[in-house]
Scaffold this active site. Structure first.
Site, PDB file in Angstrom:
ATOM      1  N   ALA A  26       0.817  -1.229   0.000  1.00 24.47           N
ATOM      2  CA  ALA A  26       0.000   0.000   0.000  1.00 24.47           C
ATOM      3  C   ALA A  26       0.841   1.265   0.000  1.00 24.47           C
ATOM      4  CB  ALA A  26      -0.935  -0.022   1.212  1.00 24.47           C
ATOM      5  N   THR A  30       0.272   5.456  -1.647  1.00 24.69           N
ATOM      6  CA  THR A  30      -0.099   6.606  -0.787  1.00 24.69           C
ATOM      7  C   THR A  30       0.111   7.913  -1.559  1.00 24.69           C
ATOM      8  OG1 THR A  30       2.143   6.602   0.168  1.00 24.69           O
ATOM      9  CG2 THR A  30       0.381   5.477   1.426  1.00 24.69           C
ATOM     10  N   ARG A  38      -0.947   0.665   7.821  1.00 21.21           N
ATOM     11  CA  ARG A  38      -0.278   0.591   9.131  1.00 21.21           C
ATOM     12  C   ARG A  38       0.626   1.780   9.445  1.00 21.21           C
ATOM     13  NH1 ARG A  38      -0.953  -4.193   6.760  1.00 21.21           N
ATOM     14  NH2 ARG A  38      -2.269  -5.669   7.877  1.00 21.21           N
ATOM     15  N   GLN A 104       0.397  -6.449  -3.440  1.00 22.66           N
ATOM     16  CA  GLN A 104      -0.656  -6.754  -2.451  1.00 22.66           C
ATOM     17  C   GLN A 104      -1.840  -5.797  -2.630  1.00 22.66           C
ATOM     18  OE1 GLN A 104       1.397  -7.687   1.596  1.00 22.66           O
ATOM     19  NE2 GLN A 104       2.821  -6.395   0.457  1.00 22.66           N
ATOM     20  N   HIS A 122      -3.748 -10.135  -3.798  1.00 24.09           N
ATOM     21  CA  HIS A 122      -4.935  -9.946  -2.948  1.00 24.09           C
ATOM     22  C   HIS A 122      -6.160  -9.572  -3.766  1.00 24.09           C
ATOM     23  CE1 HIS A 122      -2.336  -9.199   0.887  1.00 24.09           C
ATOM     24  NE2 HIS A 122      -2.487 -10.471   0.617  1.00 24.09           N
ATOM     25  N   CYS A 130     -19.908 -14.276  -8.087  1.00 26.94           N
ATOM     26  CA  CYS A 130     -21.017 -14.865  -7.339  1.00 26.94           C
ATOM     27  C   CYS A 130     -20.440 -15.931  -6.414  1.00 26.94           C
ATOM     28  CB  CYS A 130     -22.038 -15.517  -8.282  1.00 26.94           C
ATOM     29  SG  CYS A 130     -23.286 -16.399  -7.342  1.00 26.94           S
ATOM     30  N   CYS A 133     -22.454 -19.511  -7.728  1.00 28.85           N
ATOM     31  CA  CYS A 133     -22.282 -20.127  -9.063  1.00 28.85           C
ATOM     32  C   CYS A 133     -20.976 -19.722  -9.721  1.00 28.85           C
ATOM     33  CB  CYS A 133     -23.474 -19.759  -9.946  1.00 28.85           C
ATOM     34  SG  CYS A 133     -23.499 -18.042 -10.473  1.00 28.85           S
ATOM     35  N   CYS A 158     -28.190 -16.508 -10.486  1.00 28.67           N
ATOM     36  CA  CYS A 158     -28.719 -17.498  -9.517  1.00 28.67           C
ATOM     37  C   CYS A 158     -29.316 -16.847  -8.274  1.00 28.67           C
ATOM     38  CB  CYS A 158     -27.608 -18.484  -9.112  1.00 28.67           C
ATOM     39  SG  CYS A 158     -26.394 -17.761  -7.998  1.00 28.67           S
ATOM     40  N   ASN A 217      11.158   1.673   1.872  1.00 29.70           N
ATOM     41  CA  ASN A 217       9.990   1.738   2.745  1.00 29.70           C
ATOM     42  C   ASN A 217      10.229   2.758   3.850  1.00 29.70           C
ATOM     43  OD1 ASN A 217       7.347   0.323   3.082  1.00 29.70           O
ATOM     44  ND2 ASN A 217       8.107   0.135   5.181  1.00 29.70           N
TER      45      ASN A 217
HETATM   46  N1  APR Z   1       6.981   5.539   0.106  1.00 32.07           N
HETATM   47  C1  APR Z   1       7.564   4.474   0.739  1.00 32.07           C
HETATM   48  N2  APR Z   1       6.986   3.794   1.755  1.00 32.07           N
HETATM   49  C2  APR Z   1       5.767   4.218   2.150  1.00 32.07           C
HETATM   50  C3  APR Z   1       5.104   5.327   1.561  1.00 32.07           C
HETATM   51  C4  APR Z   1       5.759   5.994   0.508  1.00 32.07           C
HETATM   52  N3  APR Z   1       5.219   7.064  -0.119  1.00 32.07           N
HETATM   53  N4  APR Z   1       3.903   5.497   2.208  1.00 32.07           N
HETATM   54  C5  APR Z   1       3.833   4.525   3.150  1.00 32.07           C
HETATM   55  N5  APR Z   1       4.938   3.761   3.109  1.00 32.07           N
HETATM   56  C6  APR Z   1       5.241   2.556   3.894  1.00 32.07           C
HETATM   57  C7  APR Z   1       4.794   2.609   5.327  1.00 32.07           C
HETATM   58  O1  APR Z   1       5.866   3.054   6.141  1.00 32.07           O
HETATM   59  C8  APR Z   1       4.412   1.155   5.624  1.00 32.07           C
HETATM   60  O2  APR Z   1       5.452   0.457   6.294  1.00 32.07           O
HETATM   61  O3  APR Z   1       4.491   1.522   3.287  1.00 32.07           O
HETATM   62  C9  APR Z   1       4.195   0.516   4.253  1.00 32.07           C
HETATM   63  C10 APR Z   1       2.768   0.071   4.041  1.00 32.07           C
HETATM   64  O4  APR Z   1       2.539  -0.996   4.935  1.00 32.07           O
HETATM   65  P1  APR Z   1       1.037  -1.459   5.216  1.00 32.07           P
HETATM   66  O5  APR Z   1       0.181  -0.259   5.471  1.00 32.07           O
HETATM   67  O6  APR Z   1       1.113  -2.550   6.230  1.00 32.07           O
HETATM   68  O7  APR Z   1       0.533  -2.044   3.822  1.00 32.07           O
HETATM   69  P2  APR Z   1       0.876  -3.461   3.200  1.00 32.07           P
HETATM   70  O8  APR Z   1       2.238  -3.913   3.595  1.00 32.07           O
HETATM   71  O9  APR Z   1       0.581  -3.384   1.759  1.00 32.07           O
HETATM   72  O10 APR Z   1      -0.232  -4.413   3.903  1.00 32.07           O
HETATM   73  C11 APR Z   1      -0.333  -5.721   3.419  1.00 32.07           C
HETATM   74  O11 APR Z   1      -2.363  -5.990   4.724  1.00 32.07           O
HETATM   75  O12 APR Z   1      -4.470  -5.483   5.474  1.00 32.07           O
HETATM   76  C12 APR Z   1      -3.754  -6.137   4.510  1.00 32.07           C
HETATM   77  O13 APR Z   1      -4.743  -6.591   2.447  1.00 32.07           O
HETATM   78  C13 APR Z   1      -4.064  -5.596   3.146  1.00 32.07           C
HETATM   79  O14 APR Z   1      -2.648  -5.831   1.205  1.00 32.07           O
HETATM   80  C14 APR Z   1      -2.689  -5.343   2.536  1.00 32.07           C
HETATM   81  C15 APR Z   1      -1.770  -6.147   3.440  1.00 32.07           C
END
Ligand code: APR
Length: 246
Positions: A26, A30, A38, A104, A122, A130, A133, A158, A217
């Site tokens: 994720a 962002t 998180r 993810q 994911h 569905c 079916c 269905c 990250n």
């Molecule tokens: N650049 C680099 N890192 C970033 C940025 C950015 N612009 N913005 C946020 N982050 C980092 C955050 O520091 C965090 O550690 O990205 C990481 C995102 O981690 P999560 O929010 O845990 O997301 P993710 O790892 O994709 O979660 C995995 O959890 O709930 C499930 O299905 C959901 O696919 C998701 C899975």
């Protein structure tokens, strides 16, 4: 190792690699305006407990709660646009360096950015299923009913409940996940993680199948000590600088 040295190590690793893959979470979206899960203070799961809402059990037993809480995030994804980080990964694939992206994310932004080989482990928000079916429909069939408060939305063949084509907590993993694992286990000499806390099983196991690993990250991850380079900066800025080496 400073920022420039880390970039150099990642660029050299990509150039040397026969099989270079990227694993995104994720955090890469962002900068497209989609909150992650998180990050302290803004992450979605910092506000709501995923086990109370984003599970296959809640979808089945209490669809009104599911659609009220989880679906609203869903709708915001549909209008998001890829950012620099997505576009640069598509360019690295175009240039022949990147063999595939394991994501993810369900936002579809890698495909929108032009990436071709993407494993959406994911699921995604393009279609709905569905639950009885197994017919697959464009998401519109689900979203139009949810917007009219027809919950659960129903299959037009269905009459049983439809569900989003995403992997919820408690669901079996997707075929894309199985295929992505096979690809990395078959031979990944370099894996770059971009924007994931690497905390959610089983995807959090994938970096352990790679020969070499680097992490971009903002927050620390459990793999940082195994990585040849760790850059705690934004994905857009870092990948923009990385592209200068190619
Ligand atoms: N650049 C680099 N890192 C970033 C940025 C950015 N612009 N913005 C946020 N982050 C980092 C955050 O520091 C965090 O550690 O990205 C990481 C995102 O981690 P999560 O929010 O845990 O997301 P993710 O790892 O994709 O979660 C995995 O959890 O709930 C499930 O299905 C959901 O696919 C998701 C899975």
């Amino acid at each position: 190792m400073d920022y420039k040295d880390s970039l150099q190590v990642i660029a050299d690793s990509i150039k040397k690699a026969q099989k270079f893959y990227v694993l995104t979470g994720a955090g890469i979206s962002t900068e497209s305006g989609i909150p992650d899960f998180r990050t302290p203070g803004t992450g979605l799961w910092k506000k709501i407990n995923p086990m109370e809402y984003a599970t296959s059990n809640v979808l089945k037993k209490d669809p009104k709660t599911f659609y009220k809480v989880v679906y609203s995030r869903f709708a915001s994804l549909l209008y998001a646009q890829p950012n620099k980080a997505h576009l640069i990964l598509a360019e690295l694939e175009e240039k022949g360096y990147l063999k595939g992206i394991i994501t993810q994310n369900i936002d579809g932004l890698h495909y929108k950015a032009g990436s071709r080989k993407v494993w959406e482990v994911h699921g995604h928000t393009r279609t709905c299923l569905c639950s009885t079916c197994d017919r697959e429909y464009p998401l519109k069939l689900l979203s139009s009913q949810v917007e009219k408060e027809i919950i659960p939305p129903l299959c037009q063949e269905c009459g049983h409940p439809l569900r989003p084509n995403i992997v919820l907590f408690g669901d079996p993993m997707s075929l894309d996940y199985e295929e992505a694992c096979r690809a990395v286990k078959r031979g990944c000499d370099f894996l770059l993680v971009v924007g994931s806390s690497l905390t959610v099983f089983p995807v959090s196991q994938i970096p352990s199948y790679a020969k070499n690993l680097a992490v971009i990250n903002i927050q620390p991850t459990g793999y940082d000590d195994k990585a040849v380079a760790v850059i705690r900066e934004k994905a857009g800025k870092t990948l923009t600088h990385l592209l200068e080496y190619f």
